[in-house]
Design a protein around this motif. Structure first.
Motif, PDB file in Angstrom:
ATOM      1  N   UNK A 329       0.816  -1.218   0.000  1.00 21.59           N
ATOM      2  CA  UNK A 329       0.000   0.000   0.000  1.00 21.59           C
ATOM      3  C   UNK A 329       0.848   1.265   0.000  1.00 21.59           C
ATOM      4  N   UNK A 330       2.087   1.182   0.492  1.00 18.86           N
ATOM      5  CA  UNK A 330       2.948   2.352   0.558  1.00 18.86           C
ATOM      6  C   UNK A 330       3.779   2.555  -0.709  1.00 18.86           C
ATOM      7  N   UNK A 331       3.803   1.557  -1.584  1.00 16.93           N
ATOM      8  CA  UNK A 331       4.637   1.638  -2.794  1.00 16.93           C
ATOM      9  C   UNK A 331       4.187   2.782  -3.706  1.00 16.93           C
ATOM     10  N   UNK A 332       5.165   3.501  -4.212  1.00 20.32           N
ATOM     11  CA  UNK A 332       4.894   4.604  -5.129  1.00 20.32           C
ATOM     12  C   UNK A 332       5.493   4.376  -6.515  1.00 20.32           C
ATOM     13  N   UNK A 333       6.604   3.620  -6.574  1.00 19.18           N
ATOM     14  CA  UNK A 333       7.289   3.401  -7.856  1.00 19.18           C
ATOM     15  C   UNK A 333       7.254   1.942  -8.306  1.00 19.18           C
TER      16      UNK A 333
END
Length: 484
Positions: A329-333
């Motif tokens: 859920x925290x992944x951005x890339x």
């Protein structure tokens, strides 16, 4: 001879027994709906053996705490956890460290769900092949001065297993405290006489859920899948490699064995030591104490942040799964995943879909060589379900992929014993290292990218065009996936 009347009575009895077990599944086990329906179907369609399978595979430990701390031990740990929570709740202190600030909620999650204290005085070495890992293990064992504590799911009676056992025997004769814990299911084919030389040399062995008869284990569904080795409180190993020749790539069936294992120096060893001692206390039925020699003072060795997170059927929370979910859920890339078994529950599946649809680069690698056919076909069915959301899926062709690895954004990662499947989340006793370090995570990502050279991509076009036979295998395996 059986008369028709006797046969009728026999089948009526089987039917009655299946009804009883079906009621037990529905009213007493309190499993999730998918697992409950799967067992009901097994009992319905396999009336002659369904109840036998349920006896072996359907037991529920009902979250009964098995690995417990004594009052004074719990108080000491609680003191550490309380101080860390106070630190993480201090905005002024956290905001001075941008990296820690970004992932403080992740650290809090592991603290609250598993009492996993955070340490940052650590140095980590990564192993991806058996030779380098076992060379380091042998050297570390030979240099032990105070104690060796080993816990492995599988410890084979073969060339490598014999070599490791001899080192343990030699160290025990020297007066080093040696304790070896193995799993009853993982070592089902290994006779206990294989370990006898260690006890004769002064070492100790214990078996987790030993079979009550040769080759028969009623706790077959609950496996201590952890791989822990701590030496003198200064060195530790955690990861996917068991002990056996096949992990050196000597198996004719699998060939090269690709795995991920960590060699740790630093304060995170205390958490691994704590878990070993609790596992040992339960399996050996020995009132071992948490002596100071097991938790020695250490000099500064590095700056890698680590949390050691465990989970099992006795846990209040599915801590490792929740950690995976939080990372996704925290992944951005990017999200990179390697797992030999990919049988996610709905929460993981939806989280991966959402991440991919949000523009995150999600890539998953599983083996192309199945060691458990039903699990393999279930895995491909779940991967196929992710393709239309943009997730990139691959099968590893160089050998067998046994690595349990997840990373996000070249920042944090997880390596350990837990597969990305329902069994690891709810049934097995597992342990993972959650790593808060850009350098280590980048190194792990490098190995992941290199593995892609030996992979075949499973595209949406390929998946749609699979044969009827493959679709049938996937359908049956998917149906059974909650209990695989």
């Amino acid at each position: 001879m059986f008369t028709s009347e006797l046969l009728l009575r026999f089948f009526n009895l089987l039917f009655f027994i299946n009804i009883i077990f079906a009621l037990a599944v529905v009213f007493f086990e309190r499993k999730n709906p998918a697992s409950t329906w799967t067992w009901l179907m097994v009992l319905l369609f396999l009336p002659s053996i369904g109840f036998v399978l349920y006896l072996f595979l359907g037991q529920n430990l009902k979250r009964k705490k098995m690995f417990s701390l004594k009052k004074e031990e719990r108080e000491n740990l609680t003191s550490i956890i309380t101080k860390q929570k106070e630190f993480l709740n201090n905005d002024k202190l956290i905001k001075t460290n941008s990296f820690l600030n970004k992932y403080s909620d992740m650290i809090k999650l592991n603290l609250c769900s598993d009492n996993s204290f955070y340490t940052n005085n650590n140095h980590v070495t990564i192993f991806t092949d058996g030779k380098s890992k076992f060379d380091q293990l042998k050297e570390t064992l030979k240099n032990a001065k105070v104690y060796i504590h080993m816990e492995y799911y599988i410890f084979q009676n073969d060339t490598l297993g014999g070599a490791i056992l001899k080192i343990l025997c030699d160290k025990a004769k020297e007066g080093v405290e040696v304790k070896l814990l193995y799993d009853g299911m993982g070592c089902l084919k290994v006779h206990k006489s294989f370990f006898k030389p260690l006890t004769e040399a002064g070492g100790k062995i214990a078996c987790f859920f030993p079979p009550f008869l040769p080759y028969i284990n009623l706790r077959v569904n609950f496996r201590n899948h952890r791989k822990i080795c701590t030496v003198d409180g200064q060195y530790a190993f955690i990861g996917g490699f068991n002990i056996g020749d096949e992990y050196l790539g000597h198996s004719k069936k699998f060939g090269f064995w690709r795995d991920t294992h960590l060699f740790i120096q630093g304060d995170a060893i205390d958490a691994l030591q704590l878990h070993f001692l609790m596992d040992w206390r339960f399996a050996a039925n020995e009132d071992s104490t948490f002596e100071d020699k097991y938790f020695p003072h250490r000099a500064h060795v590095g700056k890698t942040g680590l949390q050691i997170v465990s989970s099992g059927p006795d846990s209040t929370w599915n801590s490792i799964k929740n950690g995976y979910l939080k990372m996704i859920s925290k992944a951005e890339k990017n999200i990179y995943i390697e797992t030999p078994y990919f049988i996610p529950d709905d929460s993981i599946l939806e989280a991966l879909r959402i991440a991919s649809l949000s523009g995150v680069d999600v890539r998953i690698i599983i083996p192309s060589k199945p060691d458990h056919p039903f699990v393999y076909w279930a895995s491909t069915s779940y991967m196929g379900e992710l393709l239309d959301s943009g997730v990139k899926c691959y099968t590893y062709t160089k050998g067998f992929l046994h690595s349990k690895f997840l990373s996000i954004d070249e920042s944090i990662s997880s390596v350990g014993t837990a597969n990305l499947d329902i069994r690891s989340f709810t049934l097995n006793f597992e342990i993972n290292a959650f790593i808060y370090d850009k350098k280590i995570t980048s190194d792990l990502d490098y190995f992941f990218i290199d593995d892609l050279k030996f992979c075949t991509e499973l595209t949406l076009e390929k998946y749609i065009s699979r044969s009827i036979a493959v679709k049938f295998k996937e359908s049956i395996s998917r149906l059974l996936s909650p209990i695989l």
